[in-house]
Design an enzyme around this catalytic site. Structure first.
Site, PDB file in Angstrom:
ATOM      1  N   SER A  33       1.014  -1.222  -0.014  1.00  0.00           N
ATOM      2  CA  SER A  33      -0.007  -0.091  -0.002  1.00  0.00           C
ATOM      3  C   SER A  33       0.910   1.285   0.032  1.00  0.00           C
ATOM      4  O   SER A  33       0.197   2.294  -0.345  1.00  0.00           O
ATOM      5  CB  SER A  33      -0.965  -0.039   1.263  1.00  0.00           C
ATOM      6  N   HIS A 104      -2.656  -3.567  -5.618  1.00  0.00           N
ATOM      7  CA  HIS A 104      -2.017  -3.668  -4.202  1.00  0.00           C
ATOM      8  C   HIS A 104      -2.931  -4.129  -3.174  1.00  0.00           C
ATOM      9  O   HIS A 104      -4.318  -3.913  -3.375  1.00  0.00           O
ATOM     10  CB  HIS A 104      -1.686  -2.112  -3.906  1.00  0.00           C
ATOM     11  N   CYS A 105      -2.575  -4.625  -2.147  1.00  0.00           N
ATOM     12  CA  CYS A 105      -3.273  -4.824  -0.879  1.00  0.00           C
ATOM     13  C   CYS A 105      -2.361  -4.119   0.225  1.00  0.00           C
ATOM     14  O   CYS A 105      -1.883  -3.165  -0.232  1.00  0.00           O
ATOM     15  CB  CYS A 105      -3.544  -6.336  -0.622  1.00  0.00           C
ATOM     16  N   VAL A 106      -2.347  -4.756   1.184  1.00  0.00           N
ATOM     17  CA  VAL A 106      -1.549  -4.228   2.328  1.00  0.00           C
ATOM     18  C   VAL A 106       0.150  -4.178   1.985  1.00  0.00           C
ATOM     19  O   VAL A 106       0.728  -3.516   1.905  1.00  0.00           O
ATOM     20  CB  VAL A 106      -1.954  -4.547   3.863  1.00  0.00           C
TER      21      VAL A 106
END
Length: 186
Positions: A33, A104-106
Site C-alpha cells: 500500500s 495492491h493490498c496491504v
C-alpha cells in the site's frame, strides 16, 4: 508465458525492492500500500490505474490515475472468486488502452497476488501453476492464503477444465501442494 501475451526482458522485471513495486507484465505491477501513495514511483512507472484490494487501506487520490476498490479481507474465509473475472477484465482493458495497472493490498503478498494469478490465467492463458511460478519469480514474497488458493483452483478449472495445483493436508493445515516441501522440511 507466450511471446504473444507478454515479452519481458530481465531488465524490465523490477526486483530491486521485492517489498515495494514488482513488475509482472509490461502493464501490470504489484505492490504494498505504501507504493500506491508514492506519486513519484507511480509517475516514474507510468501507472494509470490503481486497484486497491483491501479493506484496511484508504486510497490516496491523484488526479491522473483511475481507481478501483475491491474491499476484501485477507482471511481464508473471504470470498473473492466473483471478483476474478471483473478485475482481470479491468486490467486487460487498461492494457488495451496502453495504460498500466498497479494492483495492491496491504503487503502485496496475498490478495493482490491472487488477483494477479487470476488475470494471468485468463488473459495470458497460463495454468495456475505457471502463473504462480511466473509471479513468484517477479515478486518472491507472494503467498495467497489457503482460502484464496481454493478459489483460484476452482477458477482454473472453470477456465481450462483442469487443475495444476491441489490442496493437501499438512501439519499446518490445508495448503496448496506447491508449498508441500516448505512445510515438511521446516
Amino acid at each position: 508465458m507466450t511471446t504473444e501475451s507478454c515479452i519481458l526482458s530481465s531488465e524490465a522485471i523490477q526486483q530491486d525492492n521485492i517489498y515495494g513495486l514488482s513488475q509482472i507484465t509490461t502493464s501490470l505491477f504489484i505492490s504494498n500500500s505504501a507504493v500506491a501513495n508514492d506519486k513519484l514511483t507511480l509517475s516514474n512507472n507510468h501507472i494509470t490505474t490503481i486497484i486497491n484490494a483491501s479493506v484496511e487501506v484508504a486510497n490516496t487520490f491523484f488526479d491522473d490515475i483511475q481507481y478501483v476498490h475491491v474491499p476484501v479481507s485477507d482471511a481464508p474465509n473471504s470470498y473473492i472468486y466473483d471478483f476474478f473475472d471483473p478485475i482481470a477484465d479491468y486490467i486487460h482493458a487498461v492494457e488495451v488502452r496502453n495504460g498500466r495497472t498497479l494492483l495492491h493490498c496491504v503487503a502485496g503478498v496475498s490478495r493482490s497476488a491472487a488477483f494477479c494469478l487470476a488475470y494471468l490465467m485468463k488473459y495470458h492463458n497460463m495454468t495456475l501453476l505457471d502463473a504462480h511460478t511466473w509471479t513468484k519469480s517477479c515478486r518472491p514474497i507472494i503467498r495467497p492464503n489457503s482460502g484464496f488458493w481454493e478459489q483460484l483452483i476452482h477458477y482454473e478449472f472453470k477456465l481450462f477444465s483442469k487443475i495444476t495445483v491441489q490442496m493437501i493436508y499438512s501439519p499446518v493445515g490445508l495448503i496448496p501442494n506447491i508449498y508441500e516441501k516448505e512445510v515438511f522440511f521446516m
